[in-house]
Design a protein around this motif. Structure first.
Motif, PDB file in Angstrom:
ATOM      1  N   ALA B   8      -4.811  -3.440   4.833  1.00  0.00           N
ATOM      2  CA  ALA B   8      -3.587  -3.764   5.242  1.00  0.00           C
ATOM      3  C   ALA B   8      -3.298  -5.138   4.632  1.00  0.00           C
ATOM      4  N   CYS B   9      -1.966  -5.275   4.286  1.00  0.00           N
ATOM      5  CA  CYS B   9      -1.747  -6.580   3.939  1.00  0.00           C
ATOM      6  C   CYS B   9      -1.653  -7.534   4.960  1.00  0.00           C
ATOM      7  N   HIS B  10      -2.257  -8.746   4.583  1.00  0.00           N
ATOM      8  CA  HIS B  10      -2.484  -9.946   5.744  1.00  0.00           C
ATOM      9  C   HIS B  10      -1.130 -10.243   6.180  1.00  0.00           C
ATOM     10  N   ASP B  11      -0.307 -10.291   5.314  1.00  0.00           N
ATOM     11  CA  ASP B  11       1.056 -11.074   5.782  1.00  0.00           C
ATOM     12  C   ASP B  11       2.244  -9.991   6.182  1.00  0.00           C
ATOM     13  N   CYS B  12       1.996  -8.861   6.059  1.00  0.00           N
ATOM     14  CA  CYS B  12       3.194  -7.908   6.316  1.00  0.00           C
ATOM     15  C   CYS B  12       2.727  -6.556   7.201  1.00  0.00           C
ATOM     16  N   ASP B  13       1.195  -6.564   6.908  1.00  0.00           N
ATOM     17  CA  ASP B  13       0.503  -5.179   7.635  1.00  0.00           C
ATOM     18  C   ASP B  13       0.941  -3.911   7.046  1.00  0.00           C
ATOM     19  N   THR B  28      -1.030  -7.162  -5.917  1.00  0.00           N
ATOM     20  CA  THR B  28      -0.196  -7.538  -4.947  1.00  0.00           C
ATOM     21  C   THR B  28       0.360  -6.912  -3.790  1.00  0.00           C
ATOM     22  N   CYS B  29       0.752  -7.218  -2.789  1.00  0.00           N
ATOM     23  CA  CYS B  29       1.398  -6.435  -1.665  1.00  0.00           C
ATOM     24  C   CYS B  29       2.990  -6.037  -2.240  1.00  0.00           C
ATOM     25  N   CYS B  30       3.341  -4.587  -2.393  1.00  0.00           N
ATOM     26  CA  CYS B  30       4.743  -4.261  -2.941  1.00  0.00           C
ATOM     27  C   CYS B  30       5.890  -4.571  -2.013  1.00  0.00           C
ATOM     28  N   ARG B  31       5.452  -5.088  -0.702  1.00  0.00           N
ATOM     29  CA  ARG B  31       6.597  -5.308  -0.012  1.00  0.00           C
ATOM     30  C   ARG B  31       6.941  -6.793   0.128  1.00  0.00           C
ATOM     31  N   CYS B  32       5.598  -7.356   0.389  1.00  0.00           N
ATOM     32  CA  CYS B  32       6.028  -8.879   0.550  1.00  0.00           C
ATOM     33  C   CYS B  32       5.311  -9.960  -0.578  1.00  0.00           C
ATOM     34  N   GLY B  33       4.513  -9.262  -1.499  1.00  0.00           N
ATOM     35  CA  GLY B  33       4.260  -9.930  -2.444  1.00  0.00           C
ATOM     36  C   GLY B  33       2.880 -10.933  -2.280  1.00  0.00           C
TER      37      GLY B  33
HETATM   38 ZN   LIG Z   1       2.661  -7.482   2.382  1.00  0.00          ZN
END
Ligand SMILES: [Zn+2]
Ligand SMILES: [Zn+2]
Lengths: 217, 202
Positions: B8-13, B28-33
């Motif tokens: 899970a992305c640690h900044d947006c889950d 990188t996370c495709c949603r929040c980078g």
């Molecule tokens: Zn994210």
């Protein structure tokens, strides 16, 4: 990056904030989520009481910011003359003596950054409370900035420490730390704690994850 | 990195299935980078070498004077610890403790923890309580402020330059080197690589 179109929370998983292990979430009736089986950190789907904690710390920092800037942080005694300096009078002194770069560094690190950071946190907390869907990616970026810049406000505290250590020559010249430094140090620590207690994942909780990412088949 | 591992992305889950990430690249996370994985070539070895170097530098930085100060024939040299003690005796205990933590204790603990985790891994062993210790590392990190301290030294030097002659000591150069060593050390370490090494059969 291949996304799975769900968040850990909607998939009934908890991601450990320390080691990023995904753990199946126990039902709410079973009490708190417990500890991470790998690293032992307390598991929380979202940081506990994130909003209330951030609010409290931001308000505390705003309150302490006043004495931090009004009270003197150093007292210089030189040949019988005594002069107390606040953070702002230090900046003014550098401007008057033509040392612009240093004046700017101190102004940014000690006066501008703490206030900017507090307002950014305030904006983030309020936007989350109002369930805003405005530019979540930019708000997450804003959060990363608040986390990164806060530490630079310690500069002035370090300057005071160094001056106090060096300028200790009895009647000739002597610099002492004053109460303002205590309040200022408290502001820096509290704003750092405030940034740590905010959970950026709350920004994304109002959104369905499908919008931003493309899913390869 | 193991491809196909879900995290899970640690900044947006948002959940992601990690692709194969080449050394030196980042996922990188495709949603929040947010950066999800950033393996480095020989990252563990490099981090270990840098951490040991850092310990040596930290020891030097605290045993030698970091600034000398000359005014009207009077000279004074000072250690960082002198300044902290000075603050302590001036009823500034809280500030003294904060400066001590951010410039001495946190960097020291950070480096010791890294060596404690990485050295056994390098020798194909597992340090007892490694994850526990890694958790401390995450807590310590934000309070280790060597680079900010360096800025403080620069400002002080300029501030005092008009009233006295300032001579940077050996420790000042050690502090400077330590900043780069610490930053390079943290950059070469991707915790997921550590977990992977840990979970490998012995
Ligand atoms: Zn994210
Ligand atoms: Zn964990």
């Amino acid at each position: 990056m291949r996304p799975v179109a769900r968040t850990a929370q909607t998939a009934s998983l908890v991601s450990c904030t320390v080691c990023h292990l995904l753990v199946r979430r126990r039902p709410a009736s079973a009490g708190p989520a417990g500890e991470c089986p790998r690293c032992g950190a307390a598991l929380h789907s979202r940081k506990p009481n994130s909003i209330a904690r951030t609010w409290a710390l931001v308000i505390a920092a705003f309150v302490l910011y006043v004495p931090a800037n009004v009270l003197p942080i150093t007292k210089v005694t030189s040949l019988g003359m005594t002069q107390s300096d606040t953070i702002m009078s230090g900046v003014i002194y550098f401007v008057q003596t033509g040392m612009w770069p240093i004046a700017l560094v101190i102004f940014i690190a000690s006066i501008f950054v703490p206030v900017l950071k507090l307002f950014m946190l305030l904006f983030l907390v309020i936007s989350v409370q109002r369930r805003s869907t405005w530019r979540p990616k930019d708000r997450t970026r804003l959060y990363r900035i608040t986390e990164a810049v806060g530490r630079w406000s310690m500069t002035d505290i370090f300057v005071v420490t160094i001056l106090v250590a060096l300028v200790h020559l009895g009647a000739l010249a002597n610099i002492e730390a004053q109460t303002g430094a205590v309040f200022f140090a408290a502001v820096v620590v509290i704003t750092m704690l405030a940034a740590m207690s905010f959970d950026p994942r709350l920004i994304w909780d109002v959104k369905e994850p499908q919008d931003e990412c493309e899913y390869p088949a | 990195m193991t491809a196909g591992h879900i995290m899970a992305c640690h900044d947006c889950d948002l959940l992601h299935r990690l692709p194969a990430v080449a050394d030196g690249m980042r996922a990188t996370c495709c949603r929040c980078g947010a950066a999800l994985a950033r393996p480095k070539r020989n990252g563990l070895e490099r981090a270990l070498a840098l951490a040991v170097t850092g310990l040596v530098l930290l020891a030097l930085a605290n045993s030698f004077p970091f600034l000398g100060f000359k005014i009207q024939g009077q000279a004074r040299e000072t250690l960082l610890l002198t300044g902290i003690r000075q603050l302590y005796t001036q009823e500034m205990q809280g500030v003294a403790v904060l400066v001590f933590i951010t410039t001495v204790l946190a960097p020291l603990a950070q480096l010791l923890v890294l060596v404690y985790i990485l050295l056994p891994l390098k020798l194909n062993r597992r340090a007892p309580g490694m994850f526990q210790v890694f958790r401390w590392l995450r807590t310590i990190e934000p309070w280790s402020m060597m680079e900010v301290f360096m800025l403080g030294i620069l400002v002080s030097v300029v501030k005092l330059a008009k009233m006295a002659q300032i001579i940077p000591g050996i420790a000042a150069f050690c502090f400077m080197a330590l900043i780069f060593v610490l930053a390079a050390c943290m950059a070469s370490l991707d915790p997921h690589v550590v977990w992977e090494r840990w979970e490998e059969p012995q």
